[in-house]
Design a protein around this motif. Structure first.
Motif, PDB file in Angstrom:
ATOM      1  N   CYS A   8       0.832  -1.208   0.000  1.00 22.97           N
ATOM      2  CA  CYS A   8       0.000   0.000   0.000  1.00 22.97           C
ATOM      3  C   CYS A   8       0.863   1.253   0.000  1.00 22.97           C
ATOM      4  CB  CYS A   8      -0.924   0.008   1.217  1.00 22.97           C
ATOM      5  SG  CYS A   8      -2.204  -1.246   1.182  1.00 22.97           S
ATOM      6  N   ARG A   9       1.912   1.234   0.804  1.00 20.87           N
ATOM      7  CA  ARG A   9       2.818   2.387   0.865  1.00 20.87           C
ATOM      8  C   ARG A   9       3.526   2.588  -0.474  1.00 20.87           C
ATOM      9  NH1 ARG A   9       6.487   4.309   5.722  1.00 20.87           N
ATOM     10  NH2 ARG A   9       4.454   4.053   6.609  1.00 20.87           N
ATOM     11  N   GLU A  10       3.985   1.486  -1.071  1.00 17.26           N
ATOM     12  CA  GLU A  10       4.655   1.561  -2.383  1.00 17.26           C
ATOM     13  C   GLU A  10       3.712   2.165  -3.428  1.00 17.26           C
ATOM     14  OE1 GLU A  10       7.616   1.202  -5.189  1.00 17.26           O
ATOM     15  OE2 GLU A  10       7.871   0.540  -3.132  1.00 17.26           O
ATOM     16  N   LEU A  11       2.474   1.731  -3.422  1.00 18.41           N
ATOM     17  CA  LEU A  11       1.491   2.252  -4.384  1.00 18.41           C
ATOM     18  C   LEU A  11       1.193   3.726  -4.133  1.00 18.41           C
ATOM     19  CD1 LEU A  11      -0.980  -0.764  -4.504  1.00 18.41           C
ATOM     20  CD2 LEU A  11       0.670  -0.088  -6.257  1.00 18.41           C
ATOM     21  N   GLU A  12       1.168   4.098  -2.870  1.00 16.79           N
ATOM     22  CA  GLU A  12       0.873   5.485  -2.506  1.00 16.79           C
ATOM     23  C   GLU A  12       2.012   6.425  -2.879  1.00 16.79           C
ATOM     24  OE1 GLU A  12       0.028   8.124   1.521  1.00 16.79           O
ATOM     25  OE2 GLU A  12      -0.015   5.938   1.648  1.00 16.79           O
ATOM     26  N   LEU A  13       3.236   5.979  -2.657  1.00 16.99           N
ATOM     27  CA  LEU A  13       4.388   6.861  -2.842  1.00 16.99           C
ATOM     28  C   LEU A  13       4.957   6.868  -4.252  1.00 16.99           C
ATOM     29  CD1 LEU A  13       6.311   6.156   0.492  1.00 16.99           C
ATOM     30  CD2 LEU A  13       4.778   8.066  -0.047  1.00 16.99           C
ATOM     31  N   SER A  14       4.757   5.783  -4.988  1.00 18.18           N
ATOM     32  CA  SER A  14       5.376   5.670  -6.306  1.00 18.18           C
ATOM     33  C   SER A  14       4.522   6.319  -7.395  1.00 18.18           C
ATOM     34  CB  SER A  14       5.598   4.195  -6.639  1.00 18.18           C
ATOM     35  OG  SER A  14       6.218   4.098  -7.908  1.00 18.18           O
ATOM     36  N   LYS A  15       5.183   7.026  -8.272  1.00 14.76           N
ATOM     37  CA  LYS A  15       4.515   7.610  -9.447  1.00 14.76           C
ATOM     38  C   LYS A  15       4.674   6.691 -10.656  1.00 14.76           C
ATOM     39  CE  LYS A  15       3.616  11.537  -7.362  1.00 14.76           C
ATOM     40  NZ  LYS A  15       2.614  11.312  -6.369  1.00 14.76           N
ATOM     41  N   SER A  16       5.629   5.795 -10.569  1.00 14.04           N
ATOM     42  CA  SER A  16       5.957   4.920 -11.687  1.00 14.04           C
ATOM     43  C   SER A  16       5.090   3.665 -11.696  1.00 14.04           C
ATOM     44  CB  SER A  16       7.442   4.518 -11.578  1.00 14.04           C
ATOM     45  OG  SER A  16       7.719   3.401 -12.374  1.00 14.04           O
ATOM     46  N   SER A  17       4.444   3.415 -12.810  1.00 17.30           N
ATOM     47  CA  SER A  17       3.643   2.194 -12.955  1.00 17.30           C
ATOM     48  C   SER A  17       4.520   0.953 -12.832  1.00 17.30           C
ATOM     49  CB  SER A  17       2.924   2.183 -14.305  1.00 17.30           C
ATOM     50  OG  SER A  17       1.979   3.217 -14.368  1.00 17.30           O
ATOM     51  N   LYS A  20       5.174   0.312  -9.206  1.00 20.75           N
ATOM     52  CA  LYS A  20       3.964  -0.220  -8.587  1.00 20.75           C
ATOM     53  C   LYS A  20       3.804  -1.699  -8.929  1.00 20.75           C
ATOM     54  CE  LYS A  20       1.469   4.156  -8.474  1.00 20.75           C
ATOM     55  NZ  LYS A  20       0.272   4.889  -8.838  1.00 20.75           N
ATOM     56  N   ALA A  21       3.987  -2.031 -10.182  1.00 21.00           N
ATOM     57  CA  ALA A  21       3.874  -3.424 -10.611  1.00 21.00           C
ATOM     58  C   ALA A  21       4.931  -4.284  -9.934  1.00 21.00           C
ATOM     59  CB  ALA A  21       4.006  -3.524 -12.133  1.00 21.00           C
ATOM     60  N   GLU A  22       6.140  -3.752  -9.785  1.00 16.01           N
ATOM     61  CA  GLU A  22       7.221  -4.481  -9.131  1.00 16.01           C
ATOM     62  C   GLU A  22       6.880  -4.754  -7.658  1.00 16.01           C
ATOM     63  OE1 GLU A  22      11.647  -3.208  -7.904  1.00 16.01           O
ATOM     64  OE2 GLU A  22      11.233  -3.046 -10.060  1.00 16.01           O
ATOM     65  N   GLY A  23       6.318  -3.766  -6.982  1.00 13.85           N
ATOM     66  CA  GLY A  23       5.924  -3.934  -5.585  1.00 13.85           C
ATOM     67  C   GLY A  23       4.843  -4.989  -5.426  1.00 13.85           C
ATOM     68  N   ILE A  24       3.869  -4.971  -6.320  1.00 12.63           N
ATOM     69  CA  ILE A  24       2.789  -5.964  -6.280  1.00 12.63           C
ATOM     70  C   ILE A  24       3.346  -7.346  -6.601  1.00 12.63           C
ATOM     71  CG2 ILE A  24       0.626  -6.706  -7.352  1.00 12.63           C
ATOM     72  CD1 ILE A  24       0.115  -3.651  -7.856  1.00 12.63           C
ATOM     73  N   ALA A  25       4.226  -7.426  -7.590  1.00 14.89           N
ATOM     74  CA  ALA A  25       4.830  -8.712  -7.966  1.00 14.89           C
ATOM     75  C   ALA A  25       5.610  -9.302  -6.790  1.00 14.89           C
ATOM     76  CB  ALA A  25       5.737  -8.542  -9.183  1.00 14.89           C
ATOM     77  N   ARG A 147      -9.337   3.219  -0.174  1.00 15.85           N
ATOM     78  CA  ARG A 147      -9.681   3.665  -1.523  1.00 15.85           C
ATOM     79  C   ARG A 147      -8.595   3.443  -2.565  1.00 15.85           C
ATOM     80  NH1 ARG A 147     -14.103   3.729   0.435  1.00 15.85           N
ATOM     81  NH2 ARG A 147     -15.354   5.559   0.905  1.00 15.85           N
ATOM     82  N   SER A 148      -7.773   2.454  -2.401  1.00 17.39           N
ATOM     83  CA  SER A 148      -6.710   2.220  -3.364  1.00 17.39           C
ATOM     84  C   SER A 148      -7.121   1.105  -4.327  1.00 17.39           C
ATOM     85  CB  SER A 148      -5.422   1.829  -2.641  1.00 17.39           C
ATOM     86  OG  SER A 148      -4.376   1.681  -3.562  1.00 17.39           O
ATOM     87  N   THR A 149      -7.083   1.398  -5.587  1.00 21.46           N
ATOM     88  CA  THR A 149      -7.339   0.366  -6.587  1.00 21.46           C
ATOM     89  C   THR A 149      -6.146   0.302  -7.527  1.00 21.46           C
ATOM     90  OG1 THR A 149      -8.520   1.932  -7.999  1.00 21.46           O
ATOM     91  CG2 THR A 149      -9.856   0.586  -6.519  1.00 21.46           C
ATOM     92  N   ILE A 150      -6.008  -0.826  -8.183  1.00 25.06           N
ATOM     93  CA  ILE A 150      -4.909  -1.034  -9.121  1.00 25.06           C
ATOM     94  C   ILE A 150      -5.501  -1.107 -10.515  1.00 25.06           C
ATOM     95  CG2 ILE A 150      -3.016  -2.563  -9.779  1.00 25.06           C
ATOM     96  CD1 ILE A 150      -3.176  -3.759  -6.969  1.00 25.06           C
ATOM     97  N   SER A 151      -4.899  -0.410 -11.456  1.00 21.98           N
ATOM     98  CA  SER A 151      -5.381  -0.496 -12.826  1.00 21.98           C
ATOM     99  C   SER A 151      -5.115  -1.902 -13.366  1.00 21.98           C
ATOM    100  CB  SER A 151      -4.684   0.540 -13.706  1.00 21.98           C
ATOM    101  OG  SER A 151      -3.342   0.166 -13.937  1.00 21.98           O
ATOM    102  N   GLU A 152      -5.903  -2.301 -14.334  1.00 24.62           N
ATOM    103  CA  GLU A 152      -5.709  -3.617 -14.947  1.00 24.62           C
ATOM    104  C   GLU A 152      -4.315  -3.751 -15.548  1.00 24.62           C
ATOM    105  OE1 GLU A 152      -8.806  -4.962 -17.604  1.00 24.62           O
ATOM    106  OE2 GLU A 152     -10.342  -4.138 -16.287  1.00 24.62           O
ATOM    107  N   GLY A 153      -3.803  -2.672 -16.116  1.00 24.78           N
ATOM    108  CA  GLY A 153      -2.469  -2.700 -16.723  1.00 24.78           C
ATOM    109  C   GLY A 153      -1.377  -2.973 -15.706  1.00 24.78           C
TER     110      GLY A 153
END
Length: 161
Positions: A8-17, A20-25, A147-153
């Motif tokens: 969640c923190r990575e998604l909140e702080l990162s501007k780079s898709s 974000k994908a790397e954090g989720i992976a 309220r955090s969602t992840i885009s399909e991409g």
């Protein structure tokens, strides 16, 4: 919950898709199947319904922290978010441990089914085992304000990382 809060923190702080994908992976590679299912449900917008109102959460937090209402209100005025204010004013955890997201969500189910005394006891137990940012994410989940969602991409990139 610690790993979920880190994502969640990575998604909140990162501007780079890509970041974000790397954090989720990374989360997907190390989390249990049950935690992955909950993470996907939460980030796809299928978050759980509120189990505690912000007012109840505030009341419990003031009790746990030993703060008067006026002082909580001053803190909230400065911070501007009830969940964050609560996470910051709570005393240091007394039973720090790593609780998987799926176990936290099982506690959420117990809270939903329980009475006010049960909800308070379970909440204090969770708060006492978590660091500040985990508490913040937990508070958002419990009040239905996550309220955090992840885009399909981004999710696709993470799945095929």
């Amino acid at each position: 919950m610690k790993a979920f809060a880190a994502v969640c923190r990575e998604l909140e702080l990162s501007k780079s898709s890509a970041k974000k994908a790397e954090g989720i992976a990374h989360y997907l590679s190390s989390a249990s199947d049950a935690d992955i299912i909950w993470m996907l449900a939460i980030f796809s917008g299928k978050r759980p319904a509120s189990v505690l109102s912000p007012a109840s959460l505030k009341e419990y937090a003031m009790e746990m922290a030993g703060l008067p209402s006026w002082l909580f209100d001053e803190c909230f005025e400065f911070i501007g978010d009830v969940s964050e204010t609560i996470a910051l004013i709570l005393p240091a955890p007394t039973n720090m441990k790593s609780i998987p997201l799926s176990e936290v969500m099982e506690v959420w189910r117990s809270m939903k089914a329980g009475d006010a005394a049960t909800r308070k006891e379970l909440l204090f137990s969770l708060w006492n085992s978590m660091e500040t940012y985990e508490r913040f994410v937990l508070n958002k989940l419990l009040t239905g304000a996550f309220r955090s969602t992840i885009s399909e991409g981004i999710l696709s990139a993470a799945l095929f990382h």
